[in-house]
Design an enzyme around this catalytic site. Structure first.
Site, PDB file in Angstrom:
ATOM      1  N   GLU A 163     -20.231   3.166  -5.931  1.00  0.00           N
ATOM      2  CA  GLU A 163     -20.952   3.220  -7.212  1.00  0.00           C
ATOM      3  C   GLU A 163     -20.375   4.232  -8.189  1.00  0.00           C
ATOM      4  O   GLU A 163     -21.102   5.027  -8.788  1.00  0.00           O
ATOM      5  CB  GLU A 163     -22.443   3.515  -6.955  1.00  0.00           C
ATOM      6  CG  GLU A 163     -23.081   2.463  -6.063  1.00  0.00           C
ATOM      7  CD  GLU A 163     -24.581   2.674  -5.831  1.00  0.00           C
ATOM      8  OE1 GLU A 163     -25.113   3.705  -6.273  1.00  0.00           O
ATOM      9  OE2 GLU A 163     -25.189   1.794  -5.202  1.00  0.00           O
ATOM     10  N   ASN A 205     -16.977   0.049  -3.241  1.00  0.00           N
ATOM     11  CA  ASN A 205     -18.236  -0.708  -3.150  1.00  0.00           C
ATOM     12  C   ASN A 205     -19.111  -0.426  -4.374  1.00  0.00           C
ATOM     13  O   ASN A 205     -19.203   0.728  -4.818  1.00  0.00           O
ATOM     14  CB  ASN A 205     -18.967  -0.251  -1.876  1.00  0.00           C
ATOM     15  CG  ASN A 205     -20.168  -1.107  -1.518  1.00  0.00           C
ATOM     16  OD1 ASN A 205     -20.065  -2.320  -1.419  1.00  0.00           O
ATOM     17  ND2 ASN A 205     -21.316  -0.469  -1.313  1.00  0.00           N
ATOM     18  N   HIS A 241     -27.405  -7.189  -4.610  1.00  0.00           N
ATOM     19  CA  HIS A 241     -28.862  -7.032  -4.625  1.00  0.00           C
ATOM     20  C   HIS A 241     -29.387  -7.891  -5.771  1.00  0.00           C
ATOM     21  O   HIS A 241     -29.153  -7.575  -6.940  1.00  0.00           O
ATOM     22  CB  HIS A 241     -29.244  -5.567  -4.870  1.00  0.00           C
ATOM     23  CG  HIS A 241     -28.814  -4.635  -3.782  1.00  0.00           C
ATOM     24  ND1 HIS A 241     -29.332  -4.708  -2.512  1.00  0.00           N
ATOM     25  CD2 HIS A 241     -27.936  -3.604  -3.774  1.00  0.00           C
ATOM     26  CE1 HIS A 241     -28.794  -3.746  -1.763  1.00  0.00           C
ATOM     27  NE2 HIS A 241     -27.928  -3.072  -2.502  1.00  0.00           N
ATOM     28  N   GLU A 270     -24.321  -5.657   0.889  1.00  0.00           N
ATOM     29  CA  GLU A 270     -25.721  -5.203   0.952  1.00  0.00           C
ATOM     30  C   GLU A 270     -26.648  -6.307   0.479  1.00  0.00           C
ATOM     31  O   GLU A 270     -27.597  -6.082  -0.270  1.00  0.00           O
ATOM     32  CB  GLU A 270     -25.915  -3.945   0.076  1.00  0.00           C
ATOM     33  CG  GLU A 270     -25.003  -2.800   0.473  1.00  0.00           C
ATOM     34  CD  GLU A 270     -25.205  -1.540  -0.364  1.00  0.00           C
ATOM     35  OE1 GLU A 270     -26.229  -1.420  -1.073  1.00  0.00           O
ATOM     36  OE2 GLU A 270     -24.320  -0.660  -0.316  1.00  0.00           O
ATOM     37  N   ASP A 272     -29.339  -8.726  -0.440  1.00  0.00           N
ATOM     38  CA  ASP A 272     -30.769  -9.031  -0.358  1.00  0.00           C
ATOM     39  C   ASP A 272     -31.155  -9.753  -1.639  1.00  0.00           C
ATOM     40  O   ASP A 272     -30.620  -9.477  -2.710  1.00  0.00           O
ATOM     41  CB  ASP A 272     -31.645  -7.812  -0.042  1.00  0.00           C
ATOM     42  CG  ASP A 272     -31.547  -6.675  -1.026  1.00  0.00           C
ATOM     43  OD1 ASP A 272     -30.884  -6.812  -2.072  1.00  0.00           O
ATOM     44  OD2 ASP A 272     -32.162  -5.613  -0.762  1.00  0.00           O
TER      45      ASP A 272
END
Ligand code: XIL
Length: 449
Positions: A163, A205, A241, A270, A272
């Site tokens: 990030e 990432n 996400h 990640e 979701d």
């Protein structure tokens, strides 16, 4: 791609119907598709990919949690245990035991372990942000050496930097690493990481980089620069996400493909997706099919196991409900992973059919661009197409995806590949290219058949 998704849907209906019939007789395995795997990990492995979950050491004492993890998944990312505030809470004092609880079990089962994460502005130990530049640099390298050294040879891929970009594509200004070490800190971190564990894949990432936008273009330019200068980088992680405010982008697969075209692996790190029922299930299908369609997409990790332990529990974004029941999203994920194994070998459709149109959207940055071309069928089915993109003078295409290409300057012809030649009336498929110079202002024409 439209056709592919229709095929997938048709196949899914068949599989589900078969499962329903078998369930009535008590045999609920997906017989009929003799080689269909019955767990996410096995199904992914059959496609040459891993399927992992974020796991928290604090939940391992819950039998159903651990059994669901070890039964269904063949990969893991410690959810918080390798973050700086946990693993090096005081300078040069390492606390490996929470992460070790996870990695020990994972190694015993030969799982793919992702290391998350070495250099990040968040969940950072308090002592780090107060350091001056000289101390911060040595603390960063010492952290990388200490953590990667402990897990040397055990980790498939490390999120070396997490990030680091802002939404506008510039560097994130609130990071103490950015503030004190400047733009070069990412490169320094990757070089230190390569030396610390040469066998681990080194990833960058981030989130909101899942489609082509200012932020992902910033990351793209960095990766391109690293590759051109020999800075070690092996992979890019897409957190993925999603919710209704941040849905799966329409160019999700194209974005994975353009990064892969730089010569790095891509991973969904990640995943979701908030929601429920068939809407959520369809979104999982799209994401998984995108990874399955990009050969350099090496694996998928969902960010948790049951909804109750999700960091976004209220959005019920995972594959298992809070009682470990398999949701529609689980079935969709398993079917997507199994689906391709029964695909007939692709064929190029015969050249015949109706008219088509093509439009191009160009993302331009300082000295490079990405073009995304949408090919749309008219009122008749298109069976095979050729799109001519006429580039502005000085623009040079360096790579592309989802089409065959002849030439790289001036008028460049693109023809369909095996899976996107057939376009139903009114439907569209997309392909893309990237290049150097100014790509804005390109014009397109389309010929069907
Ligand atoms: C989240 C964890 O899931 C939570 O348990 C924790 O409280 C905060 O961090 N991006 C990342 C992950 O890279 O490390 C974050 O994980 C979610 C967003």
């Amino acid at each position: 791609m439209v056709i592919k998704s229709l095929r997938t849907t048709a196949r899914k209906v068949v599989v589900v119907a078969a499962a329903g019939a078998l369930a009535a007789t008590g045999a609920i395995a997906l017989a009929g598709t003799a080689d269909a795997a019955t767990t996410l990990g096995a199904a992914a492995a059959a496609r040459g990919k891993y399927f992992g979950a974020a796991v928290s050491a604090g939940h391992l004492g819950e039998a159903q949690y651990t059994s669901t993890w070890t039964t269904e998944f063949n990969g893991v990312t410690p959810e918080n245990e390798m973050k700086w505030d946990t693993i090096e809470p005081n300078r040069n004092q390492f606390n490996f035991s929470p992460a070790d609880q996870i990695t020990t079990q994972a190694r015993g089962r030969s799982m793919t372990i992702r290391g998350h994460t070495l250099v990040w502005h968040s969940q950072l130990a308090g002592w780090v942000s107060g350091l001056d530049a000289t101390n911060l640099r040595s603390a960063m390298v010492n952290h990388i050496n200490g953590v990667m050294g402990h897990y040397k040879g055990q980790i498939y891929a490390w999120d070396v930097v997490n990030e680091a970009f802002a939404e506008n594509g510039a560097r994130r200004s609130e990071s103490p690493f950015q503030q004190k070490l400047g733009n070069g800190y990412i490169e320094e971190a990757f070089r230190a990481a390569r030396a610390a564990d040469p066998a681990a894949k080194l990833c960058y990432n981030d989130y909101n980089t899942d489609g082509q936008n200012a932020k992902s273009n910033g990351v793209f330019a960095m990766v391109q620069d690293f590759k051109s200068r020999g800075v070690p980088i092996d992979c890019v992680g897409f957190q993925s996400h999603f919710n209704s405010a941040s849905p799966v982008p329409s160019d999700y697969q194209a974005n994975l493909a353009r990064f892969a075209s730089l010569g790095v692996d891509v991973q969904i790190t990640e995943l979701d997706i908030e929601g429920s029922g068939s809407t959520q299930a369809n979104n999982y299908t799209r994401v998984l099919n995108a990874c399955l369609a990009v050969s350099r997409c090496t694996g998928i990790t969902v960010w948790g196991i049951p909804d109750k332990y999700s960091w976004r529990a209220s959005g019920t974004p995972l594959l298992f409900d809070s009682n470990y029941g398999k949701k529609a999203a689980y079935t969709a994920a398993l079917n997507a992973l199994n689906g391709g194994t029964t695909d007939p070998p692709p064929e190029n459709p015969p050249p015949s059919g109706g008219a088509c149109t093509a439009t191009v959207t160009t993302n331009q940055w300082q000295d490079g661009f990405v073009g995304t071309v949408r090919v749309t069928a008219g009122s008749a089915q298109v069976n095979g197409w050729t799109v001519t993109v006429t580039l502005p003078t000085g623009a040079t295409i360096t790579s592309g995806w989802n089409a065959n290409r002849s030439g790289n300057i001036g008028a460049v012809n693109f023809t369909n590949v095996s899976f996107n030649g057939s376009i139903a009336p009114g439907q569209s498929v997309e392909f893309g290219y990237q290049g150097t110079g100014t790509g804005s202002g390109a014009t397109t024409s389309c010929a069907a058949g």
